[in-house]
Design a protein around this motif. Structure first.
Motif, PDB file in Angstrom:
ATOM      1  N   GLY A 173       0.850  -1.230   0.061  1.00  0.00           N
ATOM      2  CA  GLY A 173       0.111  -0.029   0.068  1.00  0.00           C
ATOM      3  C   GLY A 173       1.082   1.206  -0.032  1.00  0.00           C
ATOM      4  N   TRP A 174       2.107   1.185   0.453  1.00  0.00           N
ATOM      5  CA  TRP A 174       2.986   2.283   0.511  1.00  0.00           C
ATOM      6  C   TRP A 174       3.971   2.319  -0.457  1.00  0.00           C
ATOM      7  N   LEU A 175       4.201   1.410  -1.273  1.00  0.00           N
ATOM      8  CA  LEU A 175       5.210   1.056  -2.223  1.00  0.00           C
ATOM      9  C   LEU A 175       4.730   1.081  -3.705  1.00  0.00           C
ATOM     10  N   THR A 176       3.492   0.594  -3.859  1.00  0.00           N
ATOM     11  CA  THR A 176       3.054   0.163  -5.177  1.00  0.00           C
ATOM     12  C   THR A 176       1.711   0.809  -5.592  1.00  0.00           C
ATOM     13  N   PRO A 177       1.403   1.483  -6.818  1.00  0.00           N
ATOM     14  CA  PRO A 177       0.228   2.023  -7.216  1.00  0.00           C
ATOM     15  C   PRO A 177      -0.992   1.594  -6.981  1.00  0.00           C
ATOM     16  N   LEU A 202       5.010  10.515  -4.118  1.00  0.00           N
ATOM     17  CA  LEU A 202       6.431  10.740  -3.958  1.00  0.00           C
ATOM     18  C   LEU A 202       7.433   9.812  -4.572  1.00  0.00           C
ATOM     19  N   ILE A 203       7.070   8.613  -4.362  1.00  0.00           N
ATOM     20  CA  ILE A 203       8.071   7.699  -5.195  1.00  0.00           C
ATOM     21  C   ILE A 203       8.027   7.616  -6.758  1.00  0.00           C
ATOM     22  N   TRP A 204       6.678   7.176  -7.179  1.00  0.00           N
ATOM     23  CA  TRP A 204       6.605   6.906  -8.666  1.00  0.00           C
ATOM     24  C   TRP A 204       6.371   8.460  -9.526  1.00  0.00           C
TER      25      TRP A 204
END
Length: 235
Positions: A173-177, A202-204
């Motif tokens: 939930g925090w790292l993938t869209p 922020l990441i992607w």
């Protein structure tokens, strides 16, 4: 801005494919489920998700123009143009869902228009997030076909890898869209859901595009740096 963004023939074809994907998803839901089960949320999920696969391809193609642009590189107008295209796709998806519900005109569905405004806005955010993935990977990867594939393989691959390890599943939930897409298209967002979407953005979004723009500026700087002629004088 929108007209320039889809001004070439490949981009017009891509726009047609994107819109057709949304329509096809809506028709698939109509065939698979009886009209009493139709709700705006039930339609928005498949429609917006189908279009979000193709939307990042626009970003890949549009940031390709930056490599041919004169120095200094001005990425902001291109990124804004790409986000505008994504927003239009999100609005189109919402209109498809609204039209399907209006045509069904059934009173037996349970709250078919529940949270319609929230879900419609969520659809726009889904497409804009997907577009930023496309622009970021388009800046980082060549040729465009490689970036096209990466917009699908990298997010979903990471989602699958994290899901394969039980202790890492909460990190999806925090790292993938993908989890954020489901949340945005389901209705009201809890504070935790907004925090997860912001982390993904922020990441992607910010991360990939910042890195891509920095790399592009470095490449252009290297290409335009003065060449020192070799000293071929005889000794």
């Amino acid at each position: 801005m929108i007209r320039r963004s889809v001004g070439t023939l490949p981009r017009k074809w891509l726009a047609a494919i994107t819109l057709l994907a949304g329509l096809s998803a809506a028709l698939a839901v109509a065939v698979a489920a009886p009209s009493p089960d139709w709700t705006f949320a039930a339609l928005a999920g498949p429609v917006q998700s189908a279009m979000s696969v193709a939307v990042p391809f626009f970003g890949v193609l549009m940031v390709g123009d930056l490599r041919r642009a004169p120095c200094p590189v001005r990425a902001v107008p291109t990124l804004l143009g790409a986000l505008s295209v994504a927003a239009v796709a999100g609005v189109f998806g919402a209109l498809i869902c609204a039209a399907m519900l209006a045509v069904s005109a059934t009173d037996t569905a349970h709250a078919p228009w529940s949270h319609v405004g929230t879900i419609a806005a969520g659809g726009v955010l889904v497409q804009m997030t997907a577009q930023l993935v496309g622009t970021g990977l388009g800046l980082l990867l060549r040729p465009p076909v490689v970036a096209f594939l990466a917009t699908v393989v990298l997010p979903m691959g990471l989602w699958a890898v994290l899901g394969a390890v039980e202790v890492l599943r909460p990190a999806r939930g925090w790292l993938t869209p993908y989890p954020s897409v489901q949340n945005l298209l389901s209705g009201p967002m809890a504070p935790l859901m907004w925090a997860q979407w912001f982390a993904v953005l922020l990441i992607w979004g910010a991360g990939l595009n910042s890195l891509g723009v920095a790399l592009l500026k470095r490449r252009n700087s290297d290409d335009n740096s003065p060449q020192i002629p070799a000293n071929n004088s005889a000794h």
